[in-house]
Design a protein around this motif. Structure first.
Motif, PDB file in Angstrom:
ATOM      1  N   LYS A  47     104.693  45.233  58.224  1.00  0.00           N
ATOM      2  CA  LYS A  47     105.478  43.992  58.221  1.00  0.00           C
ATOM      3  C   LYS A  47     105.008  43.034  59.306  1.00  0.00           C
ATOM      4  CE  LYS A  47     109.737  45.647  56.078  1.00  0.00           C
ATOM      5  NZ  LYS A  47     111.210  45.806  56.224  1.00  0.00           N
ATOM      6  N   ALA A  48     104.616  43.585  60.456  1.00  0.00           N
ATOM      7  CA  ALA A  48     104.117  42.730  61.539  1.00  0.00           C
ATOM      8  C   ALA A  48     102.844  42.008  61.117  1.00  0.00           C
ATOM      9  CB  ALA A  48     103.862  43.565  62.792  1.00  0.00           C
ATOM     10  N   LYS A  49     101.967  42.706  60.414  1.00  0.00           N
ATOM     11  CA  LYS A  49     100.722  42.074  59.957  1.00  0.00           C
ATOM     12  C   LYS A  49     101.019  40.978  58.940  1.00  0.00           C
ATOM     13  CE  LYS A  49      96.020  43.057  58.417  1.00  0.00           C
ATOM     14  NZ  LYS A  49      95.027  44.098  58.073  1.00  0.00           N
ATOM     15  N   GLN A  50     101.990  41.215  58.058  1.00  0.00           N
ATOM     16  CA  GLN A  50     102.380  40.174  57.093  1.00  0.00           C
ATOM     17  C   GLN A  50     102.858  38.917  57.813  1.00  0.00           C
ATOM     18  OE1 GLN A  50     105.269  42.294  54.607  1.00  0.00           O
ATOM     19  NE2 GLN A  50     103.811  42.228  52.911  1.00  0.00           N
ATOM     20  N   LEU A  51     103.684  39.094  58.845  1.00  0.00           N
ATOM     21  CA  LEU A  51     104.175  37.956  59.617  1.00  0.00           C
ATOM     22  C   LEU A  51     103.024  37.202  60.274  1.00  0.00           C
ATOM     23  CD1 LEU A  51     106.398  36.260  60.995  1.00  0.00           C
ATOM     24  CD2 LEU A  51     106.473  37.995  62.793  1.00  0.00           C
ATOM     25  N   LEU A  52     102.086  37.940  60.837  1.00  0.00           N
ATOM     26  CA  LEU A  52     100.958  37.303  61.511  1.00  0.00           C
ATOM     27  C   LEU A  52     100.070  36.540  60.527  1.00  0.00           C
ATOM     28  CD1 LEU A  52      99.957  40.041  64.094  1.00  0.00           C
ATOM     29  CD2 LEU A  52     101.039  37.841  64.567  1.00  0.00           C
ATOM     30  N   GLN A  53      99.893  37.078  59.343  1.00  0.00           N
ATOM     31  CA  GLN A  53      99.112  36.367  58.333  1.00  0.00           C
ATOM     32  C   GLN A  53      99.756  35.027  58.003  1.00  0.00           C
ATOM     33  OE1 GLN A  53      96.217  37.126  57.484  1.00  0.00           O
ATOM     34  NE2 GLN A  53      95.902  39.331  57.332  1.00  0.00           N
ATOM     35  N   ARG A  54     101.078  35.002  57.920  1.00  0.00           N
ATOM     36  CA  ARG A  54     101.778  33.735  57.654  1.00  0.00           C
ATOM     37  C   ARG A  54     101.621  32.778  58.828  1.00  0.00           C
ATOM     38  NH1 ARG A  54     105.666  37.376  55.380  1.00  0.00           N
ATOM     39  NH2 ARG A  54     106.973  37.281  57.249  1.00  0.00           N
ATOM     40  N   ILE A  55     101.635  33.318  60.046  1.00  0.00           N
ATOM     41  CA  ILE A  55     101.441  32.472  61.236  1.00  0.00           C
ATOM     42  C   ILE A  55     100.046  31.862  61.235  1.00  0.00           C
ATOM     43  CG2 ILE A  55     101.128  32.569  63.750  1.00  0.00           C
ATOM     44  CD1 ILE A  55     103.523  34.470  63.851  1.00  0.00           C
ATOM     45  N   LEU A  56      99.036  32.651  60.866  1.00  0.00           N
ATOM     46  CA  LEU A  56      97.675  32.135  60.818  1.00  0.00           C
ATOM     47  C   LEU A  56      97.548  31.022  59.779  1.00  0.00           C
ATOM     48  CD1 LEU A  56      96.997  34.528  62.671  1.00  0.00           C
ATOM     49  CD2 LEU A  56      94.963  34.932  61.283  1.00  0.00           C
ATOM     50  N   GLU A  57      98.199  31.200  58.641  1.00  0.00           N
ATOM     51  CA  GLU A  57      98.165  30.158  57.607  1.00  0.00           C
ATOM     52  C   GLU A  57      98.873  28.904  58.087  1.00  0.00           C
ATOM     53  OE1 GLU A  57      96.493  30.083  54.706  1.00  0.00           O
ATOM     54  OE2 GLU A  57      95.617  31.957  55.459  1.00  0.00           O
ATOM     55  N   LYS A  58      99.992  29.072  58.753  1.00  0.00           N
ATOM     56  CA  LYS A  58     100.737  27.912  59.258  1.00  0.00           C
ATOM     57  C   LYS A  58      99.949  27.190  60.340  1.00  0.00           C
ATOM     58  CE  LYS A  58     104.344  25.254  59.403  1.00  0.00           C
ATOM     59  NZ  LYS A  58     104.654  24.365  58.260  1.00  0.00           N
ATOM     60  N   THR A  59      99.216  27.952  61.143  1.00  0.00           N
ATOM     61  CA  THR A  59      98.394  27.338  62.198  1.00  0.00           C
ATOM     62  C   THR A  59      97.381  26.371  61.600  1.00  0.00           C
ATOM     63  OG1 THR A  59      98.620  29.289  63.621  1.00  0.00           O
ATOM     64  CG2 THR A  59      96.795  27.793  64.103  1.00  0.00           C
ATOM     65  N   LYS A  60      96.745  26.784  60.519  1.00  0.00           N
ATOM     66  CA  LYS A  60      95.729  25.922  59.880  1.00  0.00           C
ATOM     67  C   LYS A  60      96.333  24.651  59.285  1.00  0.00           C
ATOM     68  CE  LYS A  60      94.001  29.454  57.533  1.00  0.00           C
ATOM     69  NZ  LYS A  60      93.146  30.283  56.644  1.00  0.00           N
ATOM     70  N   SER A  61      97.643  24.688  59.013  1.00  0.00           N
ATOM     71  CA  SER A  61      98.285  23.507  58.430  1.00  0.00           C
ATOM     72  C   SER A  61      98.724  22.493  59.481  1.00  0.00           C
ATOM     73  CB  SER A  61      99.493  23.922  57.585  1.00  0.00           C
ATOM     74  OG  SER A  61     100.558  24.368  58.406  1.00  0.00           O
ATOM     75  N   LEU A  62      98.638  22.872  60.767  1.00  0.00           N
ATOM     76  CA  LEU A  62      98.961  21.915  61.827  1.00  0.00           C
ATOM     77  C   LEU A  62      97.838  20.877  61.914  1.00  0.00           C
ATOM     78  CD1 LEU A  62     100.145  24.376  64.652  1.00  0.00           C
ATOM     79  CD2 LEU A  62     101.594  23.020  63.126  1.00  0.00           C
ATOM     80  N   VAL A  63      98.215  19.622  61.891  1.00  0.00           N
ATOM     81  CA  VAL A  63      97.219  18.542  61.904  1.00  0.00           C
ATOM     82  C   VAL A  63      97.432  17.686  63.149  1.00  0.00           C
ATOM     83  CG1 VAL A  63      96.304  16.529  60.701  1.00  0.00           C
ATOM     84  CG2 VAL A  63      97.105  18.510  59.391  1.00  0.00           C
TER      85      VAL A  63
END
Length: 283
Positions: free
Chosen positions: A187-203
Protein backbone atom coordinates in the motif's frame (compact mmCIF):
# COMPACT_ATOMS: atom_id res chain seq x y z
CA UNK A 1 -1.41 54.87 20.22
CA UNK A 2 0.92 51.92 19.47
CA UNK A 3 2.15 53.48 16.22
CA UNK A 4 2.71 56.86 17.88
CA UNK A 5 4.58 55.34 20.80
CA UNK A 6 6.84 53.34 18.51
CA UNK A 7 7.55 56.32 16.28
CA UNK A 8 8.53 58.50 19.22
CA UNK A 9 10.36 56.04 21.43
CA UNK A 10 11.65 53.13 19.33
CA UNK A 11 15.23 54.29 18.76
CA UNK A 12 15.85 55.45 22.32
CA UNK A 13 14.19 52.45 23.94
CA UNK A 14 15.94 49.98 21.66
CA UNK A 15 19.34 51.51 22.39
CA UNK A 16 18.79 51.24 26.13
CA UNK A 17 17.41 47.68 26.12
CA UNK A 18 20.17 46.36 23.87
CA UNK A 19 22.85 48.07 25.95
CA UNK A 20 21.46 46.32 29.04
CA UNK A 21 21.51 42.99 27.23
CA UNK A 22 25.08 43.56 25.99
CA UNK A 23 26.33 44.50 29.44
CA UNK A 24 24.76 41.65 31.36
CA UNK A 25 24.49 38.81 28.87
CA UNK A 26 27.38 38.80 26.44
CA UNK A 27 30.44 38.81 28.70
CA UNK A 28 29.32 36.18 31.20
CA UNK A 29 26.69 33.56 31.87
CA UNK A 30 24.35 35.83 33.81
CA UNK A 31 21.59 35.33 31.22
CA UNK A 32 21.87 31.56 30.96
CA UNK A 33 18.66 29.57 31.00
CA UNK A 34 19.75 27.64 34.10
CA UNK A 35 17.45 28.32 37.03
CA UNK A 36 19.20 30.09 39.92
CA UNK A 37 17.56 30.87 43.25
CA UNK A 38 19.89 33.86 43.64
CA UNK A 39 19.01 35.33 40.25
CA UNK A 40 17.82 38.89 39.78
CA UNK A 41 15.44 40.34 37.19
CA UNK A 42 16.46 43.63 35.55
CA UNK A 43 13.44 45.80 34.80
CA UNK A 44 12.88 48.95 32.75
CA UNK A 45 9.89 51.20 33.39
CA UNK A 46 8.23 52.27 30.11
CA UNK A 47 5.49 54.85 30.74
CA UNK A 48 2.90 54.88 27.95
CA UNK A 49 3.98 51.50 26.57
CA UNK A 50 1.10 49.23 25.53
CA UNK A 51 1.22 45.47 25.07
CA UNK A 52 0.40 45.95 21.38
CA UNK A 53 3.35 48.30 20.95
CA UNK A 54 5.65 45.89 22.77
CA UNK A 55 4.61 42.96 20.59
CA UNK A 56 5.54 44.96 17.48
CA UNK A 57 8.91 46.03 18.90
CA UNK A 58 9.72 42.56 20.24
CA UNK A 59 9.01 40.90 16.89
CA UNK A 60 10.89 43.56 14.94
CA UNK A 61 14.05 43.53 17.06
CA UNK A 62 14.18 40.03 18.56
CA UNK A 63 13.22 41.05 22.08
CA UNK A 64 10.90 38.14 22.86
CA UNK A 65 13.24 37.00 25.63
CA UNK A 66 12.15 40.09 27.60
CA UNK A 67 9.09 39.59 29.79
CA UNK A 68 6.63 42.44 30.32
CA UNK A 69 4.47 43.13 33.39
CA UNK A 70 1.71 45.76 33.57
CA UNK A 71 1.48 48.58 36.10
CA UNK A 72 -2.30 48.20 36.47
CA UNK A 73 -1.89 44.68 37.96
CA UNK A 74 -3.87 43.01 35.15
CA UNK A 75 -1.23 40.47 34.14
CA UNK A 76 -3.48 38.14 32.13
CA UNK A 77 -2.85 39.71 28.67
CA UNK A 78 0.89 39.72 29.33
CA UNK A 79 0.91 36.11 30.47
CA UNK A 80 -1.05 35.22 27.33
CA UNK A 81 1.62 37.00 25.29
CA UNK A 82 4.37 34.98 26.99
CA UNK A 83 2.44 31.77 26.32
CA UNK A 84 2.03 32.74 22.65
CA UNK A 85 5.77 33.42 22.32
CA UNK A 86 6.60 30.04 23.89
CA UNK A 87 4.19 28.28 21.53
CA UNK A 88 5.79 29.99 18.55
CA UNK A 89 9.28 29.04 19.71
CA UNK A 90 8.15 25.44 20.22
CA UNK A 91 6.66 25.36 16.73
CA UNK A 92 9.80 26.79 15.15
CA UNK A 93 11.94 24.22 16.95
CA UNK A 94 10.13 21.34 15.24
CA UNK A 95 9.19 22.81 11.84
CA UNK A 96 11.00 23.77 8.68
CA UNK A 97 10.72 27.56 8.19
CA UNK A 98 10.31 27.40 4.39
CA UNK A 99 7.73 24.65 3.95
CA UNK A 100 6.09 24.47 7.37
CA UNK A 101 6.64 20.70 7.45
CA UNK A 102 8.21 18.87 10.37
CA UNK A 103 12.00 19.20 10.37
CA UNK A 104 14.54 16.40 10.75
CA UNK A 105 14.62 16.69 14.52
CA UNK A 106 10.85 16.20 14.82
CA UNK A 107 10.90 13.47 12.16
CA UNK A 108 13.55 11.38 13.93
CA UNK A 109 11.70 11.70 17.22
CA UNK A 110 8.45 10.58 15.57
CA UNK A 111 10.23 7.71 13.80
CA UNK A 112 11.63 6.44 17.10
CA UNK A 113 8.15 6.59 18.68
CA UNK A 114 6.49 4.83 15.74
CA UNK A 115 9.11 2.07 15.71
CA UNK A 116 8.45 1.48 19.39
CA UNK A 117 4.72 1.32 18.68
CA UNK A 118 5.37 -1.14 15.85
CA UNK A 119 7.46 -3.37 18.15
CA UNK A 120 4.81 -3.29 20.85
CA UNK A 121 1.81 -4.07 18.66
CA UNK A 122 3.56 -5.88 15.76
CA UNK A 123 1.99 -3.50 13.24
CA UNK A 124 3.67 -2.41 9.99
CA UNK A 125 5.45 0.89 9.61
CA UNK A 126 6.64 2.23 6.24
CA UNK A 127 9.24 4.94 5.72
CA UNK A 128 9.66 6.70 2.39
CA UNK A 129 12.46 9.14 1.57
CA UNK A 130 11.80 11.28 -1.50
CA UNK A 131 14.19 13.50 -3.41
CA UNK A 132 13.32 15.99 -6.16
CA UNK A 133 15.23 14.96 -9.27
CA UNK A 134 17.78 17.38 -10.74
CA UNK A 135 16.84 20.08 -8.25
CA UNK A 136 20.23 21.77 -8.51
CA UNK A 137 19.52 22.58 -12.15
CA UNK A 138 16.31 24.39 -11.09
CA UNK A 139 18.32 26.66 -8.80
CA UNK A 140 21.10 27.11 -11.33
CA UNK A 141 18.75 27.84 -14.25
CA UNK A 142 15.88 29.76 -12.69
CA UNK A 143 17.30 31.00 -9.38
CA UNK A 144 16.86 30.11 -5.73
CA UNK A 145 13.55 31.93 -5.35
CA UNK A 146 12.06 29.68 -8.01
CA UNK A 147 13.71 26.72 -6.29
CA UNK A 148 12.00 27.72 -3.04
CA UNK A 149 8.68 27.87 -4.89
CA UNK A 150 9.21 24.32 -6.15
CA UNK A 151 10.01 23.12 -2.63
CA UNK A 152 6.95 24.81 -1.13
CA UNK A 153 4.59 23.48 -3.79
CA UNK A 154 6.02 19.99 -3.52
CA UNK A 155 5.69 20.11 0.29
CA UNK A 156 2.08 21.24 0.04
CA UNK A 157 1.28 18.43 -2.39
CA UNK A 158 2.89 15.88 -0.06
CA UNK A 159 0.85 17.14 2.88
CA UNK A 160 -2.40 16.85 0.93
CA UNK A 161 -1.60 13.36 -0.35
CA UNK A 162 -0.65 11.95 3.05
CA UNK A 163 -3.19 10.91 5.67
CA UNK A 164 -3.92 13.32 8.50
CA UNK A 165 -1.91 11.27 11.02
CA UNK A 166 1.08 10.52 8.76
CA UNK A 167 4.32 12.39 9.42
CA UNK A 168 5.60 14.45 6.48
CA UNK A 169 8.96 16.14 6.95
CA UNK A 170 11.63 18.04 5.11
CA UNK A 171 14.87 16.39 6.22
CA UNK A 172 17.36 18.00 3.85
CA UNK A 173 17.61 20.52 1.02
CA UNK A 174 15.33 18.84 -1.51
CA UNK A 175 14.88 15.64 0.51
CA UNK A 176 11.61 14.76 2.22
CA UNK A 177 10.35 11.89 4.34
CA UNK A 178 6.92 10.36 4.80
CA UNK A 179 6.23 8.12 7.77
CA UNK A 180 3.24 5.83 7.24
CA UNK A 181 2.05 4.17 10.42
CA UNK A 182 0.11 0.92 10.03
CA UNK A 183 0.85 0.69 6.29
CA UNK A 184 2.66 -2.23 4.69
CA UNK A 185 5.00 -2.22 1.73
CA UNK A 186 2.39 -2.81 -1.00
CA UNK A 187 0.00 0.00 0.00
CA UNK A 188 2.88 2.37 0.73
CA UNK A 189 4.30 1.81 -2.75
CA UNK A 190 0.87 2.50 -4.29
CA UNK A 191 0.71 5.81 -2.42
CA UNK A 192 4.19 6.77 -3.55
CA UNK A 193 3.38 5.98 -7.17
CA UNK A 194 0.45 8.40 -6.96
CA UNK A 195 2.73 11.03 -5.39
CA UNK A 196 5.22 10.63 -8.24
CA UNK A 197 2.44 11.08 -10.79
CA UNK A 198 1.13 14.15 -8.98
CA UNK A 199 4.64 15.60 -8.85
CA UNK A 200 4.90 15.51 -12.64
CA UNK A 201 1.60 17.39 -12.91
CA UNK A 202 2.94 20.36 -10.94
CA UNK A 203 3.65 23.17 -13.40
CA UNK A 204 5.91 26.15 -12.69
CA UNK A 205 6.42 29.35 -14.65
CA UNK A 206 9.89 30.62 -15.39
CA UNK A 207 10.77 33.96 -13.77
CA UNK A 208 10.01 35.83 -17.02
CA UNK A 209 6.66 33.96 -17.37
CA UNK A 210 7.54 33.00 -20.94
CA UNK A 211 7.94 29.28 -20.32
CA UNK A 212 6.84 26.57 -17.94
CA UNK A 213 8.64 23.60 -16.51
CA UNK A 214 7.93 20.61 -14.29
CA UNK A 215 9.93 18.31 -12.02
CA UNK A 216 9.99 14.67 -11.04
CA UNK A 217 11.00 12.92 -7.85
CA UNK A 218 12.43 9.57 -6.81
CA UNK A 219 11.62 7.59 -3.69
CA UNK A 220 13.18 4.90 -1.54
CA UNK A 221 10.84 2.81 0.58
CA UNK A 222 11.37 0.45 3.51
CA UNK A 223 8.92 -1.37 5.76
CA UNK A 224 9.32 -2.44 9.39
CA UNK A 225 7.07 -5.07 10.99
CA UNK A 226 8.22 -4.78 14.60
CA UNK A 227 9.38 -8.40 14.73
CA UNK A 228 13.06 -7.79 15.53
CA UNK A 229 14.82 -5.13 17.54
CA UNK A 230 16.15 -2.39 15.29
CA UNK A 231 16.79 1.36 15.45
CA UNK A 232 15.99 4.48 13.48
CA UNK A 233 19.41 4.59 11.79
CA UNK A 234 18.88 1.13 10.31
CA UNK A 235 15.54 2.11 8.83
CA UNK A 236 16.80 5.43 7.46
CA UNK A 237 19.86 3.73 5.97
CA UNK A 238 17.66 1.16 4.20
CA UNK A 239 15.40 3.87 2.76
CA UNK A 240 18.44 5.93 1.69
CA UNK A 241 19.94 2.97 -0.17
CA UNK A 242 16.62 2.29 -1.90
CA UNK A 243 16.48 5.97 -2.91
CA UNK A 244 20.01 5.76 -4.31
CA UNK A 245 18.92 2.74 -6.33
CA UNK A 246 15.95 4.70 -7.70
CA UNK A 247 18.24 7.58 -8.67
CA UNK A 248 20.89 5.40 -10.29
CA UNK A 249 18.36 3.37 -12.28
CA UNK A 250 16.77 6.30 -14.07
CA UNK A 251 14.98 8.50 -11.50
CA UNK A 252 11.23 9.22 -11.38
CA UNK A 253 10.57 5.87 -9.75
CA UNK A 254 10.06 4.06 -6.44
CA UNK A 255 12.53 1.44 -5.28
CA UNK A 256 11.93 -0.71 -2.22
CA UNK A 257 14.33 -2.19 0.29
CA UNK A 258 13.96 -5.64 1.81
CA UNK A 259 11.63 -5.65 4.80
CA UNK A 260 14.01 -5.13 7.72
CA UNK A 261 12.47 -7.87 9.89
CA UNK A 262 12.37 -10.52 7.17
CA UNK A 263 16.00 -9.96 6.30
CA UNK A 264 17.05 -10.36 9.92
CA UNK A 265 14.86 -13.45 10.39
CA UNK A 266 16.22 -14.98 7.18
CA UNK A 267 19.80 -14.49 8.38
CA UNK A 268 18.95 -16.02 11.76
CA UNK A 269 17.27 -18.99 10.07
CA UNK A 270 20.31 -19.46 7.81
CA UNK A 271 22.64 -19.45 10.82
CA UNK A 272 20.57 -22.13 12.54
CA UNK A 273 20.50 -24.20 9.37
CA UNK A 274 24.29 -23.96 9.02
CA UNK A 275 24.75 -24.96 12.67
CA UNK A 276 22.57 -28.05 12.17
CA UNK A 277 24.45 -28.95 9.01
CA UNK A 278 27.79 -28.74 10.83
CA UNK A 279 26.55 -30.86 13.76
CA UNK A 280 25.29 -33.65 11.51
CA UNK A 281 27.84 -33.55 8.70
CA UNK A 282 30.87 -31.84 10.17
CA UNK A 283 30.96 -29.52 7.17
Amino acid sequence: MSAEYIAENEACLLEELLSVRDRFCKDNEACSETADADGLAVMKLCPGMTLEAWEILAERHGLNDWMTLPLDRNAVPHLNHVQHVLQELSYKTDHDPLTGLSNRRAFERALDQEMERSRRHKTPLSLAILDIDNFKSVNDTWGHLKGDEVLMNFAEMLSHRARRYDIVARIGGEEFAVLLSGVGLFKAKQLLQRILEKTKSLVFSTPDNKETFSVTCSAGLVCYKGIVISNTNDLIDKADKALYKAKSSGKDRVCTADVLDYEAVSKETLVHANEKKFLFTGK
